[in-house]
Every structure is written in structure tokens, then in C-alpha cells.
Write an enzyme that holds these catalytic residues in place. Structure first.
Site, PDB file in Angstrom:
ATOM      1  N   GLN A   1       0.820  -1.208   0.000  1.00  0.00           N
ATOM      2  CA  GLN A   1       0.000   0.000   0.000  1.00  0.00           C
ATOM      3  C   GLN A   1       0.860   1.267   0.000  1.00  0.00           C
ATOM      4  O   GLN A   1       0.476   2.285  -0.588  1.00  0.00           O
ATOM      5  CB  GLN A   1      -0.906  -0.015   1.235  1.00  0.00           C
ATOM      6  CG  GLN A   1      -2.095   0.876   1.087  1.00  0.00           C
ATOM      7  CD  GLN A   1      -2.994   0.832   2.297  1.00  0.00           C
ATOM      8  OE1 GLN A   1      -2.575   1.158   3.415  1.00  0.00           O
ATOM      9  NE2 GLN A   1      -4.220   0.413   2.107  1.00  0.00           N
TER      10      GLN A   1
ATOM     11  N   GLU B   1       9.573  32.613 -15.333  1.00  0.00           N
ATOM     12  CA  GLU B   1       8.261  33.248 -15.588  1.00  0.00           C
ATOM     13  C   GLU B   1       7.605  33.702 -14.282  1.00  0.00           C
ATOM     14  O   GLU B   1       6.401  33.580 -14.097  1.00  0.00           O
ATOM     15  CB  GLU B   1       7.350  32.337 -16.424  1.00  0.00           C
ATOM     16  CG  GLU B   1       7.909  32.145 -17.819  1.00  0.00           C
ATOM     17  CD  GLU B   1       6.932  31.516 -18.793  1.00  0.00           C
ATOM     18  OE1 GLU B   1       5.715  31.671 -18.632  1.00  0.00           O
ATOM     19  OE2 GLU B   1       7.419  30.871 -19.734  1.00  0.00           O
ATOM     20  N   GLY B   2       8.430  34.221 -13.374  1.00  0.00           N
ATOM     21  CA  GLY B   2       7.951  34.665 -12.065  1.00  0.00           C
ATOM     22  C   GLY B   2       8.030  33.503 -11.099  1.00  0.00           C
ATOM     23  O   GLY B   2       7.368  32.479 -11.290  1.00  0.00           O
TER      24      GLY B   2
HETATM   25  C1  LIG Z   1      16.157  28.037 -16.844  1.00  0.00           C
HETATM   26  C2  LIG Z   1      15.820  29.487 -16.740  1.00  0.00           C
HETATM   27  C3  LIG Z   1      15.389  30.174 -17.872  1.00  0.00           C
HETATM   28  C4  LIG Z   1      15.097  31.544 -17.797  1.00  0.00           C
HETATM   29  N1  LIG Z   1      14.697  32.199 -18.935  1.00  0.00           N
HETATM   30  C5  LIG Z   1      14.449  33.534 -18.867  1.00  0.00           C
HETATM   31  C6  LIG Z   1      14.087  34.266 -20.051  1.00  0.00           C
HETATM   32  O1  LIG Z   1      13.946  33.708 -21.148  1.00  0.00           O
HETATM   33  N2  LIG Z   1      13.901  35.610 -19.949  1.00  0.00           N
HETATM   34  C7  LIG Z   1      14.046  36.287 -18.776  1.00  0.00           C
HETATM   35  O2  LIG Z   1      13.876  37.503 -18.751  1.00  0.00           O
HETATM   36  N3  LIG Z   1      14.395  35.626 -17.634  1.00  0.00           N
HETATM   37  C8  LIG Z   1      14.591  34.275 -17.649  1.00  0.00           C
HETATM   38  N4  LIG Z   1      14.943  33.587 -16.514  1.00  0.00           N
HETATM   39  C9  LIG Z   1      15.125  34.331 -15.279  1.00  0.00           C
HETATM   40  C10 LIG Z   1      13.956  34.186 -14.307  1.00  0.00           C
HETATM   41  O3  LIG Z   1      12.800  34.785 -14.840  1.00  0.00           O
HETATM   42  C11 LIG Z   1      14.385  34.771 -12.964  1.00  0.00           C
HETATM   43  O4  LIG Z   1      15.376  33.904 -12.454  1.00  0.00           O
HETATM   44  C12 LIG Z   1      13.242  34.921 -11.982  1.00  0.00           C
HETATM   45  O5  LIG Z   1      12.412  35.988 -12.356  1.00  0.00           O
HETATM   46  C13 LIG Z   1      13.728  35.151 -10.538  1.00  0.00           C
HETATM   47  O6  LIG Z   1      14.687  36.149 -10.483  1.00  0.00           O
HETATM   48  P1  LIG Z   1      16.048  35.877  -9.674  1.00  0.00           P
HETATM   49  O7  LIG Z   1      16.635  34.610 -10.164  1.00  0.00           O
HETATM   50  O8  LIG Z   1      16.868  37.102  -9.766  1.00  0.00           O
HETATM   51  O9  LIG Z   1      15.601  35.631  -8.176  1.00  0.00           O
HETATM   52  P2  LIG Z   1      15.318  36.734  -7.066  1.00  0.00           P
HETATM   53  O10 LIG Z   1      14.298  37.695  -7.526  1.00  0.00           O
HETATM   54  O11 LIG Z   1      16.602  37.269  -6.554  1.00  0.00           O
HETATM   55  O12 LIG Z   1      14.670  35.836  -5.948  1.00  0.00           O
HETATM   56  C14 LIG Z   1      15.426  34.971  -5.130  1.00  0.00           C
HETATM   57  C15 LIG Z   1      14.457  34.259  -4.174  1.00  0.00           C
HETATM   58  O13 LIG Z   1      13.775  35.229  -3.371  1.00  0.00           O
HETATM   59  C16 LIG Z   1      12.374  35.125  -3.568  1.00  0.00           C
HETATM   60  N5  LIG Z   1      11.806  36.469  -3.513  1.00  0.00           N
HETATM   61  C17 LIG Z   1      12.179  37.585  -4.197  1.00  0.00           C
HETATM   62  N6  LIG Z   1      11.411  38.630  -3.861  1.00  0.00           N
HETATM   63  C18 LIG Z   1      10.511  38.175  -2.952  1.00  0.00           C
HETATM   64  C19 LIG Z   1       9.438  38.760  -2.242  1.00  0.00           C
HETATM   65  N7  LIG Z   1       9.125  40.041  -2.395  1.00  0.00           N
HETATM   66  N8  LIG Z   1       8.740  37.981  -1.391  1.00  0.00           N
HETATM   67  C20 LIG Z   1       9.038  36.669  -1.223  1.00  0.00           C
HETATM   68  N9  LIG Z   1      10.047  36.054  -1.888  1.00  0.00           N
HETATM   69  C21 LIG Z   1      10.763  36.798  -2.731  1.00  0.00           C
HETATM   70  C22 LIG Z   1      12.188  34.470  -4.933  1.00  0.00           C
HETATM   71  O14 LIG Z   1      10.949  33.818  -5.031  1.00  0.00           O
HETATM   72  C23 LIG Z   1      13.364  33.504  -4.938  1.00  0.00           C
HETATM   73  O15 LIG Z   1      13.011  32.353  -4.216  1.00  0.00           O
HETATM   74  C24 LIG Z   1      15.210  32.216 -16.565  1.00  0.00           C
HETATM   75  C25 LIG Z   1      15.636  31.517 -15.417  1.00  0.00           C
HETATM   76  C26 LIG Z   1      15.927  30.169 -15.503  1.00  0.00           C
HETATM   77  C27 LIG Z   1      16.367  29.433 -14.262  1.00  0.00           C
END
Ligand SMILES: Cc1cc2nc3c(=O)[nH]c(=O)nc-3n(C[C@H](O)[C@H](O)[C@H](O)COP(=O)(O)OP(=O)(O)OC[C@H]3O[C@@H](n4cnc5c(N)ncnc54)[C@H](O)[C@@H]3O)c2cc1C
Length: 380
Positions: A282, A366-367
Site C-alpha cells: 500500500q 516566468e515569475g
Molecule cells: C532556466 C531558466 C530560464 C530563464 N529564462 C528567462 C528568459 O527567457 N527571460 C528572462 O527575462 N528571464 C529568464 N529567466 C530568469 C527568471 O525569470 C528569474 O530567475 C526569476 O524571475 C527570478 O529572479 P532571480 O533569479 O533574480 O531571483 P530573485 O528575484 O533574486 O529571488 C530569489 C528568491 O527570493 C524570492 N523572492 C524575491 N522577492 C521576494 C518577495 N518580495 N517575497 C518573497 N520572496 C521573494 C524568490 O521567489 C526567490 O526564491 C530564466 C531563469 C531560468 C532558471
């Protein structure tokens, strides 16, 4: 009126996408994943183009398949089930074409949407993220300064899918960083624009078949006719684009989970311990039942978000909900699949560990899912 029957066209598209994924993607997924360098492969892009899948959501009048959102998520599920990494190149196109389709002028659509369609279709990309502007898009520093009939762009975008490969980019830049959200603009930038170069390419833990990298803009001239929408509406354009693209991530999450679940189910039926198939415990069969429940729930949330978009209704909350639920469900389901396969699941001989690595990215791009929860919470 609510029904779960797919139309004849949707069923045909699902069949086409399933056959395409089985024949043109799945056989290459493991090999591309295992290459030591990022393994983007133009041959796969050619196959997508041949099936016109790069122009999936582009209206037929511009040469695309012109499918509705419901069909798009069904296609995303099928392709996601074969390889999320290979799918990323096409998903980059879908993002850019979604944006162009909704805010582009007729002239912009004729010039750029058409490039993403048919057998010779080219890649596109959406470039938002910067070193100081990840989740907080209003922190964008890439500067766009008007100079006569051109804008001059200077700045650096990071983590851009299809960076260095795209024929054109939808680039978000600011007229003045102090204005934050209200200073943002979206531009169509040709990939071969002088001053636009590719920086580092990321060495990612998953999505190995996709190229994600840095774009450097140094005095890049962009004609004023390449501004998308009205001036200073870039933030709204990005939000609307992502609302409409997130259901495809929901579909992709369902797809990769379905693939992991099917492998785990079949393994659990075959694998014998203590003299009987492990599925007869299970503990294992309930894990599989939970996987099946969660996949179905994610599919329904995804279909609802897609349905809202097709009805022209507000999908913001539903798009964020399906993105969060489906992508986190994908991590859980892929992790359970590894558990059911035991030590085999933890090796690269079976694809479930790849599914797990690939699925993780969807909670970030994508956020991030934290940002989706903020959107949902603000609408409660
Ligand atoms: C495989 C891959 C492909 C991608 N492709 C694209 C693309 O084609 N075009 C593009 O523009 N970007 C792209 N990105 C980038 C992606 O959109 C960003 O990584 C994403 O928006 C998060 O930004 P960051 O990595 O700077 O994290 P940060 O914004 O620094 O966040 C770090 C952590 O803190 C959290 N956090 C941040 N602010 C808050 C808040 N106010 N409250 C609570 N938690 C918070 C986040 O959720 C995350 O867990 C890609 C990323 C990956 C990994």
C-alpha cells in the site's frame, strides 16, 4: 456550460503533438542531457519548425498554427512529457510571440511574427531579467534613450532562454530607472543588431538542451517603430504576456509528471521484492494514487486558466495558481518516481532524475512561485 471534451481540432493537435514528441524529441532527450556542455541543437529546432510548432500560437494569417490557449496547453503537456529542456527553445518563441500577438502593430506582426512560422521559422526570446531585476522587474537598469528616429539601448540581460540564438528579442528597458514600473518599455530588437553580443552561457543543473545566457547591449540602435505598445507601458505588457504564457508552464508540468508517473507505475508492477511486485504494498500504490490525483488536479487548474483566456476573461489568478500548483506538483511527482525506482531512480540510466532536475526550473522562471503567491494573495 462546462465540459471536458476536447474538440475535433484539439484532439487532432494533441495526436500530432504526441507523435511529434515521441518521434522527434524523446529519442534525443537523454543524449542531449548527458553532454558535458550545454547541448542546444539546431536540428531539433528544425524539426519544431517543420511541424510549425514554433508558431504554435501565431494566428494563421501570419503563417502560424493559430491554436487557442486550450490547445496550446495540451501541446505543452505532450512536449513536456518528452523533454522540458528541448521544449525550452520553443517556449522562448511562444513567450515572444504571445507578447507580439497582443501588443504588436500590424506592421510589427507582419515583420516579426511571420519569422516564427513555417519550415524556416527562426527563434525568438523575451529578455526581462537583469542582475538587480529578477523578481522585481521595476529594478531594470537597461537604459533606452530616444535619439531622433531611434532608441539607444545600453545594459545587460541575464538568464535569457535562446540568448545568442534568437533572430529577435523582446527587450524590456527603462527610460529612467528612478521611474521604476512607470518608466519601462518593450522593444523588438533584431538579433544581429550592431552592439548586441552574447555573454556567458549558463551551466545549468537541468534543461541541459536549452541555451540560457547573458545578452550585452552596447549602444544598440532600435528604430522607434520597434517600440511595442504605448510609451511607458512595458510593465503592463510584461504582466499581460506572462498571464497568458503561464498556463503553458502548467501544461508542461503536467507533461513531465505524467512521464515520471508512467515509468514509476510500470516499474512498480514489474519490480518484485519479498516475492511480489512492489505495487502490492500500500505504501507504493498510495504513492502512485497520490501522483495520479495531483496530475489530474494540475491538469484541471491548467485547463481552467486556458479556458478563461480563450473566453477573453481575466486569467491572472488562475494562471498563477496553475503555474504554482503544476510546477510544485511536478517536483513532488518526479521525486516520488525516483523513490519508487529505488537506487535505479537515482542513476542516469533512468530518465526520472532528469525529469526532477528539469522540473525544478519551472518554479523559478516566468515569475518565481513566491511571486505567484503574492499575486494570488493580492487577489484574495
Ligand atoms: C532556466 C531558466 C530560464 C530563464 N529564462 C528567462 C528568459 O527567457 N527571460 C528572462 O527575462 N528571464 C529568464 N529567466 C530568469 C527568471 O525569470 C528569474 O530567475 C526569476 O524571475 C527570478 O529572479 P532571480 O533569479 O533574480 O531571483 P530573485 O528575484 O533574486 O529571488 C530569489 C528568491 O527570493 C524570492 N523572492 C524575491 N522577492 C521576494 C518577495 N518580495 N517575497 C518573497 N520572496 C521573494 C524568490 O521567489 C526567490 O526564491 C530564466 C531563469 C531560468 C532558471
Amino acid at each position: 456550460m462546462i465540459g471536458f471534451d476536447l474538440t475535433k481540432e484539439q484532439l487532432e493537435c494533441q495526436k500530432m503533438a504526441r507523435e511529434f514528441a515521441e518521434k522527434e524529441i524523446k529519442p534525443y532527450a537523454a543524449e542531449l542531457d548527458k553532454r558535458p556542455e550545454t547541448a542546444f541543437d539546431w536540428n531539433i529546432v528544425r524539426r519544431f519548425a517543420k511541424a510549425n510548432l514554433l508558431g504554435l500560437n501565431v494566428p494563421k494569417e501570419y503563417g502560424g498554427l493559430g491554436v487557442d490557449m486550450m490547445t496550446a496547453v495540451i501541446v505543452a503537456e505532450e512536449i513536456g512529457a518528452a523533454c522540458l529542456g528541448i521544449m525550452s527553445a520553443a517556449a522562448g518563441n511562444w513567450l515572444a510571440t504571445t507578447c507580439l500577438k497582443h501588443v504588436g502593430t500590424e506592421n510589427q506582426k507582419r515583420r516579426y511574427l511571420t519569422r516564427c512560422c513555417g519550415g524556416n521559422a527562426l527563434l525568438a526570446a523575451l529578455a526581462v531579467t537583469e542582475a538587480e531585476a529578477g523578481s522585481d522587474m521595476a529594478g531594470i537598469k537597461t537604459l533606452a534613450v530616444r535619439n531622433g528616429d531611434h532608441y539607444i539601448l545600453n545594459g545587460t540581460k541575464i538568464f535569457i532562454t535562446n540568448a545568442g540564438l534568437a533572430n529577435f528579442y523582446i527587450v524590456f528597458a527603462t527610460s529612467d530607472p528612478k521611474k521604476r514600473h512607470s518608466g519601462l518599455n518593450a522593444f523588438i530588437v533584431d538579433g544581429d543588431s550592431p552592439g548586441l553580443t552574447l555573454g556567458a552561457v549558463e551551466d545549468k543543473i537541468g534543461l541541459r538542451a536549452s541555451q540560457v545566457g547573458t545578452l550585452i547591449f552596447k549602444d544598440v540602435k532600435v528604430p522607434v517603430e520597434n517600440l511595442l505598445g504605448a510609451e511607458n507601458t512595458g510593465f503592463l505588457i510584461a504582466m499581460q504576456t506572462l498571464d497568458m504564457s503561464r498556463p503553458c508552464l502548467g501544461g508542461a508540468g503536467v507533461g513531465v509528471s505524467r512521464a515520471a508517473y508512467e515509468i514509476a507505475l510500470s516499474y512498480a508492477r514489474e519490480r518484485k521484492q519479498y516475492g511480489r511486485p512492489i505495487i502490492e504494498n500500500q505504501a507504493i500504490s498510495f504513492m502512485l494514487a497520490d501522483m495520479a490525483i495531483e496530475i489530474e488536479a494540475a491538469r484541471l487548474l491548467t485547463w481552467k486558466a486556458a479556458w478563461l483566456i480563450d473566453q477573453g476573461m481575466d486569467s491572472t489568478k488562475a494562471s498563477s495558481m496553475c503555474k504554482v500548483f503544476s510546477t510544485e506538483m511536478a517536483e513532488r511527482v518526479c521525486s516520488r518516481a525516483i523513490q519508487i525506482l529505488g537506487a535505479h531512480g537515482y542513476t542516469r540510466d533512468w530518465p526520472v532524475e532528469k525529469y526532477y532536475r528539469d522540473a525544478k526550473a519551472m518554479a523559478i522562471y516566468e515569475g518565481t512561485n513566491q511571486i505567484q503567491r503574492m499575486i494570488i494573495a493580492s487577489m484574495l
